[in-house]
Scaffold this motif. Structure first.
Motif, PDB file in Angstrom:
ATOM      1  N   ASP A 117       0.834  -1.202   0.000  1.00 27.95           N
ATOM      2  CA  ASP A 117       0.000   0.000   0.000  1.00 27.95           C
ATOM      3  C   ASP A 117       0.873   1.259   0.000  1.00 27.95           C
ATOM      4  N   ILE A 141       0.977   4.105  -2.945  1.00 25.94           N
ATOM      5  CA  ILE A 141       0.678   5.523  -2.673  1.00 25.94           C
ATOM      6  C   ILE A 141       1.845   6.396  -3.123  1.00 25.94           C
ATOM      7  N   SER A 158     -10.589   1.721   2.096  1.00 22.75           N
ATOM      8  CA  SER A 158      -9.179   1.400   2.264  1.00 22.75           C
ATOM      9  C   SER A 158      -8.944  -0.014   1.758  1.00 22.75           C
ATOM     10  N   GLY A 188      -8.025   5.669   5.126  1.00 22.86           N
ATOM     11  CA  GLY A 188      -6.637   5.961   5.483  1.00 22.86           C
ATOM     12  C   GLY A 188      -6.237   7.325   4.953  1.00 22.86           C
ATOM     13  N   SER A 189      -5.189   7.955   5.506  1.00 23.36           N
ATOM     14  CA  SER A 189      -4.371   7.362   6.561  1.00 23.36           C
ATOM     15  C   SER A 189      -4.687   8.013   7.902  1.00 23.36           C
ATOM     16  N   GLY A 220      -2.983   8.598   1.586  1.00 24.13           N
ATOM     17  CA  GLY A 220      -4.169   7.747   1.582  1.00 24.13           C
ATOM     18  C   GLY A 220      -5.420   8.433   1.068  1.00 24.13           C
TER      19      GLY A 220
END
Length: 457
Positions: free
Chosen positions: A103, A107, A278, A333-334, A340
């Motif tokens: 993840d 990102i 998420s 998130g985040s 996120g």
């Protein structure tokens, strides 16, 4: 014969909360405990790009307390810089680390791509700290181990991973080096947690490293926080607004889902769309199903809860939902707004004063979350400044970290005064609060090491 001196290098989470990294040099072996990413303040984030003040290729092994980014997020960079040894942690920790690292890389790739396309980075071209290929090269180093068992590492050195609450798979690490016991607390969980069991306390520590995220603060109980959440939901929805919860995708997101689901089932909040946006959180939900021994959540309730929530995975659906002004509850998130999908929602929804942004976890210094909590009226999202008019609320009782009282209690079974105690993983005020509490309760002296300091132990 003179006993060998061990050295400990404080490479992260010393004088700050993020970037947990400690290197124990026994003279023969170099053992790294945790390998986290610095987050928050720009001067800390820049350290992620610098070569650490050690020879990375000389590290023999990495041991992980748990899977959070500030404890595992530097691993692909470490491998990229020449580390070639095994990485040990409990099976759920290794699963979570895989999810979190993929993840994180995704990102970073997306942000670099967007920065290059829209031209808002100072760097040309903008590049990720690491990418998905680097993560792919890191995963083969992972070795899952069972908790509560001594595992031989090298001659005269063994390790044990012991249940510590906080998140699924989280442990504290005991390292026995030629008979000397080193204890690394990692992040210590709560005594009364809705999802997790209480931490198991250590009984011996010759050299102790203890976290102090909330070292000087006192939480309310989780159950006391639920009526506050109920009121917040009802107040926000009655104004036609939406409730947005930036959340850590591991444990925190699942806990918030459980709380909202139970409030809905008891008819204490209205029936509105509930969104868990998420991809990482969705993967962790699946992990909850596979790790029954690590948490209290019943399978039936987990299934019911998941069936009500819209668990979003596609980015196009995120963009569609973020543009929709109908009342809803969104967990995304985040947790500290460092990246996120919550940023996509804030980009379009931050100007609506009927909306509420609810913080349910720690906000490190220098993060967007901390700035908004301290009264910030704008936030930078993808290179643009966005006016911020939402209501802001914080509920500390939901923290996954032990508070002052719980940290002191965690030490209560240690049968003999440790030779050295190092207070880590906390900002100055919190570390000093815990230092004072330990002195008053146990009459033990503690050091608060500085970043990049080296101590003989």
């Amino acid at each position: 014969m003179e006993s060998k001196k061990n050295k400990i290098h404080f490479l992260g989470a010393a004088g700050t909360v993020t970037g947990s990294k400690y290197l124990l040099d026994t003279g023969d072996k170099k053992i790294m405990i945790d390998c986290g990413l610095f987050q928050g303040l720009k001067e800390l984030r820049l350290l992620n790009w610098e070569y650490p003040p050690i020879d990375v290729s000389a590290i023999d092994v990495v041991l992980l307390t748990h899977g959070h980014l500030d404890h595992t997020g530097y691993l692909p960079r470490l491998v990229k810089l020449g580390f070639n040894g095994p990485i040990y942690g409990t099976y759920p920790t290794m699963d979570i680390a895989k999810i979190i690292l993929n993840d994180s890389a995704k990102i970073q790739e997306q942000e670099a791509e967007r920065a290059n396309k829209e031209g808002y980075s100072k760097h040309s071209p903008a590049e990720p700290l690491y990418d998905l290929k680097n993560v792919e090269k890191t995963i083969p180093h992972f070795k899952g181990v069972p908790p509560a068992q001594w595992i031989p590492l090298f001659e005269g050195i063994k390790v044990r991973f012991t249940y510590n609450g906080h998140i699924i798979g989280a442990t504290y690490i005991e390292l026995d080096v030629d008979g000397k016991r080193f204890v690394f607390s990692g992040d210590i969980g709560r005594i009364n947690d809705l999802l997790l069991y209480p931490p198991i306390k250590p009984e011996r520590a010759d050299v102790l490293f203890i976290e102090s995220t909330y070292g000087g603060r006192f939480h309310q109980e989780e159950l006391e926080a639920i009526p506050l959440i109920e009121k917040l939901v009802n107040d926000t929805l009655s104004k036609g607004g939406s409730l947005f919860i930036p959340s850590f995708s591991v444990e925190r997101a699942q806990l918030m889902m459980l709380i909202f689901w139970r409030l809905l089932k008891e008819n204490k909040i209205p029936r509105v769309p509930m969104i868990m946006d998420s991809p990482m959180g969705a993967n962790v939900l699946e992990l909850f199903h596979r790790t029954r021994d690590w948490h209290k959540l019943e399978e039936k309730e987990c299934d019911e809860m998941c069936s009500y929530f819209n668990v979003v995975s596609s980015y196009s659906e995120t963009m569609e939902l973020s543009a929709d002004n109908k009342p809803k509850i969104v967990i995304a998130g985040s947790g500290m707004l460092t990246g996120g999908r919550m940023l996509n929602y804030l980009e379009t929804q931050a100007q609506n004063p009927n909306n509420t942004l609810l913080f349910v976890g720690y906000q490190a210094e220098g993060t967007r979350g901390r700035k908004l909590l301290e009264g910030g009226k704008e936030l930078k999202v993808y290179g643009k400044w966005v006016p911020f008019n939402m209501q802001v609320a914080e509920i500390e009782g939901l923290s996954a970290h032990a508070d002052h009282t719980e940290l002191l209690d965690w030490l209560s079974l240690i049968n003999k005064k440790p030779e050295r105690i190092f207070i880590v993983h906390g900002e100055k005020e919190e570390a000093e609060g815990l230092q004072k509490g330990i002195k008053e309760t146990y009459n033990w002296d503690c050091d608060i090491p500085e970043l990049y300091s080296i101590k003989e132990v």
